[in-house]
Scaffold this active site. Structure first.
Site, PDB file in Angstrom:
ATOM      1  N   HIS A  39     117.466  84.126  49.440  1.00  8.01           N
ATOM      2  CA  HIS A  39     117.530  83.661  48.050  1.00  8.01           C
ATOM      3  C   HIS A  39     116.152  83.192  47.586  1.00  8.01           C
ATOM      4  CE1 HIS A  39     118.898  81.185  44.587  1.00  8.01           C
ATOM      5  NE2 HIS A  39     117.986  80.337  45.051  1.00  8.01           N
ATOM      6  N   GLU A  40     115.492  82.369  48.399  1.00  8.56           N
ATOM      7  CA  GLU A  40     114.185  81.823  48.010  1.00  8.56           C
ATOM      8  C   GLU A  40     113.142  82.923  47.847  1.00  8.56           C
ATOM      9  OE1 GLU A  40     113.484  78.794  47.086  1.00  8.56           O
ATOM     10  OE2 GLU A  40     115.524  78.110  47.463  1.00  8.56           O
ATOM     11  N   GLU A  63     118.198  81.629  39.039  1.00  9.02           N
ATOM     12  CA  GLU A  63     118.998  81.312  40.235  1.00  9.02           C
ATOM     13  C   GLU A  63     120.084  82.368  40.452  1.00  9.02           C
ATOM     14  OE1 GLU A  63     118.386  79.026  42.538  1.00  9.02           O
ATOM     15  OE2 GLU A  63     116.575  78.613  41.370  1.00  9.02           O
ATOM     16  N   HIS A 113     113.187  84.824  44.613  1.00  8.59           N
ATOM     17  CA  HIS A 113     112.389  84.294  43.500  1.00  8.59           C
ATOM     18  C   HIS A 113     110.987  84.914  43.507  1.00  8.59           C
ATOM     19  CE1 HIS A 113     115.248  81.409  42.032  1.00  8.59           C
ATOM     20  NE2 HIS A 113     115.330  80.769  43.182  1.00  8.59           N
ATOM     21  N   ASP A 167     120.321  84.854  43.672  1.00  5.47           N
ATOM     22  CA  ASP A 167     121.561  85.021  44.436  1.00  5.47           C
ATOM     23  C   ASP A 167     121.955  86.491  44.520  1.00  5.47           C
ATOM     24  OD1 ASP A 167     121.782  82.326  44.908  1.00  5.47           O
ATOM     25  OD2 ASP A 167     123.371  81.970  43.430  1.00  5.47           O
TER      26      ASP A 167
END
Length: 454
Positions: free
Chosen positions: A297-298, A376, A301, A380
């Site tokens: 997930h991070e 976000e 970004h 995801d």
């Protein structure tokens, strides 16, 4: 430039009630945010979890989450009132001109010969102001750490560490503020009405410098970074980074457990050299694949250029602030409203300008939160495409329980305050069907995740 000068002349009107305007902005914002908090407090009185979480969290955990949320809300009410009263005392007590005069007197008495003038006095003023602000906020921070957080089992700090952190933070502030503030003021003094161009370029250089020295000189003052040991987790994270062409330089574990039970994972660094940091508490309470999913997930970004886009937006925002400041920097009516009749210090002008800008920055904050929640969901979805949907959902549920995070939120409160979607929204977007019975319960003490939810 002509437009800015015309606007500056239009706003510099003798006897204009700037003080009343700023007080009105402050009280209005406080009233609006209190209204939102009261709406959220009603949600925190619910006795049943949202339907989407009924099979994922036990009634015991939900009750504790609600109790923790109410405790934080009550603290926020009182702390907000305390902050508002302090702000009014500073404004109506003419604290700023008195503090400016005190800084001039102190500089003359204490500083070596040659340290004089507006820049030196401004640095001295800033240091005194920072010290006083820290002391004023100390009771609230102490209560939050050693009463509120302690009650729910989240605080791991000793009192010695708490006060040592304050001393280190102040020392760091004084050390960095001296050259940065001096450069800030010197640029304004030497570059004329178009100072905002040069000030913005200076701020970009400062940000790049801070990004470079942060892992070397700043972070080690507060935490210990250790290389992640060889094993399945390191192999999994390195494999993920290689799969995404992420420029991973170092993979660290941070000893977050010495202060709290916070859990988190993040990355930082220059575009060509990134570092990943994983909290020891996250490793302790999560499965290896769940941690890799969180990092999926991070790194989403990064892969989706969210960090680049947010950086770009922040630079535009900074340029807009400096440009608008050029309109107010010579506004004598603004200075005079706050007791400055003979001197018009630039640093004071920026403080007052920041108060005027507060309502507009509230709108910026709202817009940034909307964008952040969108990012976000996209991160995801990115993790889902990597095949981590189930593991990410499990990790989010675990962290929600360990956090005692709010299980539900008032829509208006969430829209204004939350940079992340609430758990039920994220699970829905991940397609989580609760295919494994969770009903997470406590095992010993409940852990709390980081301030920035994953």
């Amino acid at each position: 430039m002509g437009v800015l000068q015309q606007l500056a002349q239009l706003l510099d009107r003798p006897l204009f009630p700037w003080k009343n305007l700023i007080v009105g902005f402050s009280v209005g914002q406080y009233a609006f945010e209190t209204f939102l908090s009261l709406r959220q407090y009603r949600v925190l009185q619910h006795t049943k979890p949202p339907k989407a979480l009924e099979s994922e969290v036990s009634q015991e955990v939900f009750d504790k989450s609600q109790a923790y949320g109410r405790a934080k809300a009550k603290f926020s009410f009182i702390n907000g009132l305390y902050g508002q009263a302090t702000n009014m005392a500073v404004i109506y007590g003419d604290v700023l001109p008195k503090l400016w005069a005190l800084s001039g007197f102190g500089l003359a008495k204490l500083a070596p010969e040659g340290f004089s003038g507006e820049i030196s006095q401004s640095v001295f003023f800033f240091c005194i102001f920072s010290l006083i602000t820290t002391v004023i906020g100390l009771p609230s921070e102490y209560y939050k750490t050693f009463v509120l957080e302690e009650k729910f089992g989240f605080n791991k700090q000793t009192k010695r560490l708490f006060f040592m952190d304050i001393v280190k933070a102040l020392s760091l502030t004084f050390t960095l503020a001296t050259p940065v503030l001096s450069g800030f003021l010197a640029i304004i003094q030497k570059t004329g009405d178009g100072f905002f161009y040069y000030l913005w370029l200076f701020s970009v250089v400062v940000q790049a410098f801070m990004l470079t020295i942060y892992p070397i000189a700043i972070l080690p003052l507060f935490n210990k970074l250790s290389p992640l040991k060889e094993g399945p987790l390191k192999t999994g994270v390195e494999g993920l980074a290689k799969r995404l062409d992420f420029p991973l330089s170092e993979l660290y574990v941070i000893d977050g457990s010495k202060r709290s039970a916070h859990s988190n994972a993040y990355f930082f660094g220059m575009p060509w050299k990134k570092h990943i940091v994983i909290y020891d508490t996250l490793i302790e309470k999560s499965e290896q694949q769940e941690i890799v999913a969180v990092l999926g997930h991070e790194l989403g970004h990064w892969s989706l250029s969210h960090t680049t886009k947010l950086f770009g937006i922040s630079q535009l925002h900074l340029f807009y602030i400096f440009t608008l400041f050029s309109v107010f920097i010579k506004n004598q009516s603004l200075y005079q409203s706050f007791g400055f009749h003979e001197e018009y210090p630039i640093v004071i002008g920026f403080v007052l300008f920041s108060d005027i800008l507060a309502p507009f920055d509230t709108l910026v904050k709202f817009g940034m939160n909307v964008l952040s929640r969108k990012f976000e969901f996209e991160a995801d979805a990115f993790a889902t495409r990597l095949g981590y949907s189930s593991d990410l959902a499990k990790s989010l549920i675990k962290l929600q329980v360990q956090n005692l995070s709010t299980m539900d939120a008032d829509w208006l409160y969430a829209s204004y305050h939350f940079s992340h979607p609430i758990l039920t929204e994220r699970l829905g977007a991940l397609g989580w069907k609760g295919d494994t019975k969770a009903a997470w319960k406590e095992e010993g003490k409940v852990l709390k995740a980081g301030d920035r939810d994953l």
